[in-house]
Scaffold this active site. Structure first.
Site, PDB file in Angstrom:
ATOM      1  N   HIS A 257       0.929  -1.134  -0.004  1.00  0.00           N
ATOM      2  CA  HIS A 257      -0.097  -0.072  -0.026  1.00  0.00           C
ATOM      3  C   HIS A 257       0.657   1.231   0.099  1.00  0.00           C
ATOM      4  O   HIS A 257       1.825   1.287   0.660  1.00  0.00           O
ATOM      5  CB  HIS A 257      -0.830  -0.011   0.932  1.00  0.00           C
ATOM      6  CG  HIS A 257      -2.263   0.750   0.977  1.00  0.00           C
ATOM      7  ND1 HIS A 257      -2.186   2.292   1.124  1.00  0.00           N
ATOM      8  CD2 HIS A 257      -3.481   0.631   0.506  1.00  0.00           C
ATOM      9  CE1 HIS A 257      -3.456   2.598   0.821  1.00  0.00           C
ATOM     10  NE2 HIS A 257      -4.076   1.634   0.236  1.00  0.00           N
ATOM     11  N   ASP A 308      -7.937  -5.769  -0.956  1.00  0.00           N
ATOM     12  CA  ASP A 308      -8.450  -6.602  -2.016  1.00  0.00           C
ATOM     13  C   ASP A 308      -8.096  -7.971  -1.808  1.00  0.00           C
ATOM     14  O   ASP A 308      -8.509  -8.859  -2.340  1.00  0.00           O
ATOM     15  CB  ASP A 308      -7.679  -6.086  -3.104  1.00  0.00           C
ATOM     16  CG  ASP A 308      -8.213  -4.808  -3.784  1.00  0.00           C
ATOM     17  OD1 ASP A 308      -9.374  -4.818  -3.847  1.00  0.00           O
ATOM     18  OD2 ASP A 308      -7.355  -3.784  -3.899  1.00  0.00           O
TER      19      ASP A 308
HETATM   20  C1  COA Z   1      -0.676  -0.882  -4.042  1.00  0.00           C
HETATM   21  C2  COA Z   1       0.627  -0.513  -4.603  1.00  0.00           C
HETATM   22  C3  COA Z   1       0.315   0.007  -6.254  1.00  0.00           C
HETATM   23  C4  COA Z   1       1.421   0.525  -4.084  1.00  0.00           C
HETATM   24  O1  COA Z   1       2.414   1.242  -4.964  1.00  0.00           O
HETATM   25  P1  COA Z   1       3.489   2.084  -4.764  1.00  0.00           P
HETATM   26  O2  COA Z   1       3.488   2.690  -3.456  1.00  0.00           O
HETATM   27  O3  COA Z   1       3.960   2.675  -5.828  1.00  0.00           O
HETATM   28  O4  COA Z   1       4.506   1.043  -4.395  1.00  0.00           O
HETATM   29  P2  COA Z   1       5.745   0.395  -5.389  1.00  0.00           P
HETATM   30  O5  COA Z   1       4.937  -0.323  -6.395  1.00  0.00           O
HETATM   31  O6  COA Z   1       6.726   1.342  -5.602  1.00  0.00           O
HETATM   32  O7  COA Z   1       6.577  -0.513  -4.547  1.00  0.00           O
HETATM   33  C5  COA Z   1       7.459  -0.425  -3.781  1.00  0.00           C
HETATM   34  C6  COA Z   1       8.384  -1.467  -3.645  1.00  0.00           C
HETATM   35  O8  COA Z   1       7.700  -2.809  -2.912  1.00  0.00           O
HETATM   36  C7  COA Z   1       7.550  -3.906  -3.900  1.00  0.00           C
HETATM   37  N1  COA Z   1       6.019  -4.176  -4.024  1.00  0.00           N
HETATM   38  C8  COA Z   1       5.023  -3.371  -3.721  1.00  0.00           C
HETATM   39  N2  COA Z   1       3.809  -3.997  -3.586  1.00  0.00           N
HETATM   40  C9  COA Z   1       4.310  -5.448  -4.226  1.00  0.00           C
HETATM   41  C10 COA Z   1       3.489  -6.543  -4.404  1.00  0.00           C
HETATM   42  N3  COA Z   1       2.256  -6.545  -4.073  1.00  0.00           N
HETATM   43  N4  COA Z   1       4.164  -7.610  -4.535  1.00  0.00           N
HETATM   44  C11 COA Z   1       5.530  -7.510  -4.888  1.00  0.00           C
HETATM   45  N5  COA Z   1       6.201  -6.565  -4.424  1.00  0.00           N
HETATM   46  C12 COA Z   1       5.509  -5.279  -4.324  1.00  0.00           C
HETATM   47  C13 COA Z   1       7.473  -3.017  -5.396  1.00  0.00           C
HETATM   48  O9  COA Z   1       8.237  -3.991  -6.373  1.00  0.00           O
HETATM   49  C14 COA Z   1       8.863  -2.082  -4.967  1.00  0.00           C
HETATM   50  O10 COA Z   1       9.837  -2.741  -4.762  1.00  0.00           O
HETATM   51  P3  COA Z   1      11.468  -2.219  -5.254  1.00  0.00           P
HETATM   52  O11 COA Z   1      11.581  -0.923  -4.591  1.00  0.00           O
HETATM   53  O12 COA Z   1      12.467  -3.469  -5.169  1.00  0.00           O
HETATM   54  O13 COA Z   1      11.334  -1.654  -6.834  1.00  0.00           O
HETATM   55  C15 COA Z   1       1.572  -1.723  -4.855  1.00  0.00           C
HETATM   56  O14 COA Z   1       1.930  -2.122  -3.780  1.00  0.00           O
HETATM   57  C16 COA Z   1       0.887  -2.741  -5.666  1.00  0.00           C
HETATM   58  O15 COA Z   1       1.418  -3.031  -6.998  1.00  0.00           O
HETATM   59  N6  COA Z   1      -0.039  -3.704  -4.997  1.00  0.00           N
HETATM   60  C17 COA Z   1      -0.315  -4.774  -5.863  1.00  0.00           C
HETATM   61  C18 COA Z   1      -1.834  -4.228  -6.371  1.00  0.00           C
HETATM   62  C19 COA Z   1      -2.855  -4.158  -5.323  1.00  0.00           C
HETATM   63  O16 COA Z   1      -2.955  -4.918  -4.510  1.00  0.00           O
HETATM   64  N7  COA Z   1      -3.480  -3.026  -5.443  1.00  0.00           N
HETATM   65  C20 COA Z   1      -4.475  -2.602  -4.610  1.00  0.00           C
HETATM   66  C21 COA Z   1      -4.131  -1.621  -3.550  1.00  0.00           C
HETATM   67  S1  COA Z   1      -5.476  -1.221  -2.351  1.00  0.00           S
END
Ligand code: COA
Length: 371
Positions: A257, A308
């Site tokens: 998140h 989710d």
């Molecule tokens: C929610 C979300 C979009 C937040 O995104 P964000 O704040 O931009 O965080 P990032 O995508 O930059 O993630 C930071 C790090 O954690 C990792 N990470 C974050 N969520 C992850 C996940 N669900 N699975 C694996 N790795 C994850 C990223 O790969 C990144 O790693 P890195 O620094 O080595 O590249 C992200 O956690 C995600 O894509 N989750 C899965 C989708 C999801 O469940 N969405 C519903 C949200 S309520």
């Protein structure tokens, strides 16, 4: 001028609708834990739109108003019948139908506060009928008209299945709606506010928000969680499957998140519901698999489940088609979008940030024949 990727940590507006402070989520100051245990979704709608809980007469009035406005214009249903429904995702159908609703509302461009509040009721009421209507149409069935004796949650399940739901299903579904209703300045809510801050109409605002919610990094994650669970199929396969996802650097849907650092406060309610409902259906494997995935992802990556993750097995246990999970999210979240839209209109200023330019400099135009 340098950009902040993904606007992380940027405070882009002030709002009294909901807050996330120190990992605690509140709607208008009420802790989500309290609301999840006690409130009806109708009460939450009133709370988000008015800033206070309703009195009994106000709640009755809103409940009646919602039931009275659920029916969808026949033109919209006819259009749905003309889709190649097997190829259309219900989120795309919902986005299109909500946009169409504006065509059949004489007040669509009427910008008084009163007209916008009336349209908010219509939108909140019609979205469940669109989602359930589309589901039935693609199954070759006729949409079912709502019953004005049923609650919002019960009516959704009734319109979906054509029979009155049992008390356990209604309680669970109501709680899921309460938990998804609002979430500060999430991507779809921000989208809605940006759209209406141009003084565009409420139908445009909600249509844009549905488009943003549809994405897998936002509301689309719940459907993908269920796809992953179905693909794994058995608790014994969890370890290998998740390890392979780690090796391939794939994101595990339903984890992580942007704002919460110590976990999403909604997840525990959904985890508990998932445990209870899967016990009732005799399919505890969905819960067991989810629990095992949570254990591995938390230990290995330090990531915690978000709203989710467990909602997937909850909706599955209620017998709901997997591609309706995100439209159900929209059915609830529209209450928050509408609260934010009304708040934006009440004290509007165009939302127009800047971009850090990183393109080429001092380019010279060369006529096409000389390039
Ligand atoms: C929610 C979300 C979009 C937040 O995104 P964000 O704040 O931009 O965080 P990032 O995508 O930059 O993630 C930071 C790090 O954690 C990792 N990470 C974050 N969520 C992850 C996940 N669900 N699975 C694996 N790795 C994850 C990223 O790969 C990144 O790693 P890195 O620094 O080595 O590249 C992200 O956690 C995600 O894509 N989750 C899965 C989708 C999801 O469940 N969405 C519903 C949200 S309520």
């Amino acid at each position: 001028m340098s950009a902040t990727r993904g606007l992380e940590g940027i405070v882009a507006t002030s709002s009294s609708v909901s807050s996330i402070i120190d990992d605690v989520l509140t709607y208008q100051g009420y802790n989500i834990d309290d609301l999840a245990e006690n409130a009806s979704f109708e009460e939450v709608i009133f709370l988000l739109w008015n800033g206070r809980l309703p009195k009994k007469s106000e709640l009755d009035e809103l409940t009646k108003d919602l039931a009275d406005n659920m029916e969808v214009p026949d033109e919209v249903l006819q259009y749905m019948k003309a889709y190649k429904t097997s190829e259309v995702h219900p989120m795309a159908a919902l986005r299109t139908a909500v946009s169409q609703l504006g065509l059949y509302d004489d007040e669509a461009d009427e910008m008084t506060e009163e007209a916008n509040k009336q349209k908010a009721v219509r939108l909140q009421a019609k979205i469940p009928a669109i989602v359930t209507g589309f589901s039935r149409i693609r199954d070759g069935k006729e949409p079912v008209a709502p019953k004005d004796t049923l609650s919002f949650a019960a009516n959704f399940l009734y319109m979906l299945n054509g029979e009155e739901p049992d008390e356990t299903s209604v309680t669970a579904f109501n709680k899921a709606l309460v938990l998804h209703a609002d979430h500060e300045l999430n991507a779809s809510t921000f989208t809605a506010r940006v759209c209406v801050a141009t003084l565009s109409d409420i139908y445009s605002g909600v249509t844009s928000a549905i488009g943003a919610l549809k994405g897998p990094l936002h509301g689309g994650a719940n459907e993908r969680v269920m796809a992953m669970l179905s693909d794994i199929g058995d608790t014994d396969r969890v370890d290998d499957y998740i390890q392979k996802m780690f090796d391939n650097k794939e994101k595990i849907m339903g984890f992580g998140h942007r704002v919460y650092k110590n976990g999403d406060p909604r997840a525990k309610h959904l985890r508990d519901m998932s445990r209870r409902l899967t016990e009732i259906t005799g399919e505890s494997k969905w819960y067991d698999m989810s629990l095992k995935i949570e254990d591995i992802v938390t230990k290995e990556k330090g990531l915690l489940p978000n709203v989710d993750f467990y909602s997937a097995s909850v909706y599955h246990s209620l017998g709901i088609d997997h591609d309706l999970f995100t439209p159900i999210f929209a059915t609830s979240r529209v209450s928050g979008w509408l609260a934010h839209i009304l708040e934006q209109y009440a004290d509007n200023r165009l939302i127009r940030p800047r971009a850090e330019y990183v393109g080429p400099d001092k380019q010279e135009y060369i006529p096409v024949e000389k390039r």
